[in-house]
Motif scaffolding. Sequence first.
Motif, mmCIF file in Angstrom:
data_model
loop_
_atom_site.group_PDB
_atom_site.id
_atom_site.type_symbol
_atom_site.label_atom_id
_atom_site.label_comp_id
_atom_site.label_asym_id
_atom_site.label_seq_id
_atom_site.Cartn_x
_atom_site.Cartn_y
_atom_site.Cartn_z
ATOM 1 N N GLN A 154 0.816 -1.213 0.000
ATOM 2 C CA GLN A 154 0.000 0.000 0.000
ATOM 3 C C GLN A 154 0.847 1.260 0.000
ATOM 4 O O GLN A 154 0.319 2.359 -0.151
ATOM 5 C CB GLN A 154 -0.931 -0.005 1.218
ATOM 6 C CG GLN A 154 -1.945 -1.128 1.240
ATOM 7 C CD GLN A 154 -2.839 -1.144 0.017
ATOM 8 O OE1 GLN A 154 -3.297 -0.091 -0.438
ATOM 9 N NE2 GLN A 154 -3.093 -2.317 -0.537
ATOM 10 N N LYS A 155 2.154 1.112 0.157
ATOM 11 C CA LYS A 155 3.036 2.276 0.197
ATOM 12 C C LYS A 155 3.155 2.904 -1.189
ATOM 13 O O LYS A 155 2.891 2.262 -2.203
ATOM 14 C CB LYS A 155 4.415 1.872 0.723
ATOM 15 C CG LYS A 155 4.405 1.416 2.171
ATOM 16 C CD LYS A 155 5.803 1.070 2.642
ATOM 17 C CE LYS A 155 5.802 0.647 4.110
ATOM 18 N NZ LYS A 155 7.166 0.315 4.584
ATOM 19 N N PRO A 156 3.569 4.189 -1.249
ATOM 20 C CA PRO A 156 3.710 4.860 -2.555
ATOM 21 C C PRO A 156 4.765 4.190 -3.425
ATOM 22 O O PRO A 156 5.659 3.503 -2.934
ATOM 23 C CB PRO A 156 4.131 6.292 -2.166
ATOM 24 C CG PRO A 156 3.753 6.445 -0.742
ATOM 25 C CD PRO A 156 3.853 5.090 -0.122
ATOM 26 N N ARG A 157 4.663 4.404 -4.720
ATOM 27 C CA ARG A 157 5.636 3.856 -5.669
ATOM 28 C C ARG A 157 7.039 4.355 -5.330
ATOM 29 O O ARG A 157 7.239 5.535 -5.054
ATOM 30 C CB ARG A 157 5.260 4.255 -7.090
ATOM 31 C CG ARG A 157 6.183 3.666 -8.148
ATOM 32 C CD ARG A 157 5.691 4.032 -9.532
ATOM 33 N NE ARG A 157 4.423 3.376 -9.822
ATOM 34 C CZ ARG A 157 4.309 2.157 -10.315
ATOM 35 N NH1 ARG A 157 5.396 1.435 -10.551
ATOM 36 N NH2 ARG A 157 3.126 1.641 -10.571
ATOM 37 N N GLY A 158 7.986 3.447 -5.324
ATOM 38 C CA GLY A 158 9.359 3.774 -4.977
ATOM 39 C C GLY A 158 9.691 3.472 -3.530
ATOM 40 O O GLY A 158 10.865 3.385 -3.166
ATOM 41 N N TYR A 159 8.660 3.291 -2.723
ATOM 42 C CA TYR A 159 8.868 2.980 -1.304
ATOM 43 C C TYR A 159 8.461 1.541 -1.002
ATOM 44 O O TYR A 159 8.246 1.179 0.145
ATOM 45 C CB TYR A 159 8.095 3.959 -0.420
ATOM 46 C CG TYR A 159 8.659 5.366 -0.486
ATOM 47 C CD1 TYR A 159 9.599 5.793 0.439
ATOM 48 C CD2 TYR A 159 8.277 6.246 -1.498
ATOM 49 C CE1 TYR A 159 10.127 7.077 0.370
ATOM 50 C CE2 TYR A 159 8.798 7.523 -1.580
ATOM 51 C CZ TYR A 159 9.723 7.937 -0.637
ATOM 52 O OH TYR A 159 10.275 9.195 -0.711
ATOM 53 N N ARG A 160 8.339 0.746 -2.059
ATOM 54 C CA ARG A 160 8.077 -0.683 -1.933
ATOM 55 C C ARG A 160 9.291 -1.440 -2.465
ATOM 56 O O ARG A 160 9.998 -0.951 -3.343
ATOM 57 C CB ARG A 160 6.823 -1.072 -2.725
ATOM 58 C CG ARG A 160 5.575 -0.309 -2.317
ATOM 59 C CD ARG A 160 4.385 -0.657 -3.185
ATOM 60 N NE ARG A 160 4.591 -0.249 -4.572
ATOM 61 C CZ ARG A 160 3.655 -0.333 -5.523
ATOM 62 N NH1 ARG A 160 2.459 -0.827 -5.220
ATOM 63 N NH2 ARG A 160 3.899 0.053 -6.752
ATOM 64 N N ARG A 161 9.517 -2.628 -1.924
ATOM 65 C CA ARG A 161 10.680 -3.397 -2.356
ATOM 66 C C ARG A 161 10.548 -3.854 -3.800
ATOM 67 O O ARG A 161 11.542 -3.936 -4.531
ATOM 68 C CB ARG A 161 10.885 -4.606 -1.436
ATOM 69 C CG ARG A 161 11.197 -4.225 0.005
ATOM 70 C CD ARG A 161 11.516 -5.439 0.838
ATOM 71 N NE ARG A 161 11.703 -5.082 2.234
ATOM 72 C CZ ARG A 161 12.820 -4.569 2.737
ATOM 73 N NH1 ARG A 161 13.854 -4.383 1.950
ATOM 74 N NH2 ARG A 161 12.914 -4.247 4.005
ATOM 75 N N PHE A 162 9.346 -4.182 -4.221
ATOM 76 C CA PHE A 162 9.137 -4.641 -5.589
ATOM 77 C C PHE A 162 7.757 -4.205 -6.055
ATOM 78 O O PHE A 162 6.880 -3.863 -5.251
ATOM 79 C CB PHE A 162 9.263 -6.162 -5.687
ATOM 80 C CG PHE A 162 8.262 -6.917 -4.839
ATOM 81 C CD1 PHE A 162 7.031 -7.291 -5.352
ATOM 82 C CD2 PHE A 162 8.544 -7.226 -3.523
ATOM 83 C CE1 PHE A 162 6.100 -7.964 -4.582
ATOM 84 C CE2 PHE A 162 7.629 -7.907 -2.738
ATOM 85 C CZ PHE A 162 6.410 -8.278 -3.263
ATOM 86 N N THR A 163 7.556 -4.198 -7.367
ATOM 87 C CA THR A 163 6.277 -3.830 -7.960
ATOM 88 C C THR A 163 5.402 -5.070 -8.104
ATOM 89 O O THR A 163 5.852 -6.071 -8.672
ATOM 90 C CB THR A 163 6.486 -3.189 -9.343
ATOM 91 O OG1 THR A 163 7.387 -2.096 -9.219
ATOM 92 C CG2 THR A 163 5.162 -2.704 -9.912
#
Length: 221
Positions: free
Chosen positions: A33-42
């Motif tokens: 649920q975190k913003p794009r770029g703040y997640r380990r993977f897409t």
Amino acid sequence: MRKARLPPELRVKKPQSKQKKKKQREQLEAHLQKPRGYRRFTPTSELPLERFDAQGQRVCRWCGGSLTGRQRSWCSVACNEAWLVRSMPSFARKKVLERDRGVCVQCGVEAQGRDNQIARELQKERRLRRGTLTRVVLRDHLKQHLLDILPRYGLSDPGEMGWQMDHIIAVEQGGGECGLENLQTLCTVCHRQKSKQQAAERAQRRKAVRSQGISLSGEMP
């Protein structure tokens, strides 16, 4: 580099409890649920949509380049791998291993080669003892043998074996969902030290925020 495997007696994984599995699922859902770029993977559910040019012809989902022949999504292997690195941690780890060969960028230790040598020593010991020891005794013997040989490789416990795929710019600082340029190889020992340092820095930032909040709330109007 082909990875040598530990003896099967040392590869037994402990089953996870239902509570732990549930907690891991909840943590993963919260992470996504975190913003794009703040997640380990897409997530694979966010695969780039099909793209078309002004003439209605399909173009590459990644770079927008022209597709030829039977291509329908990616114009090149590079574009396909750019997506896979960001969406599949196992694929990213494979590409990092191909590039770095398991050598730690911090201390220079050849973690992959070292672990292969340890595994070969254990496999040799297993072949020598397998016919004379029961399975349980053999397992305990191999565990002790592993502890005996680790100091020769500069390790103190089995948990220090292996290497980790590390983000140069931390995920919490916007370095997640990245390409190979932001990924590096760290041996487990160096990765633990870096993680410990980052945890201390986060604690200091939280402490500073709390102290700032207290000082602001205590100001006179």
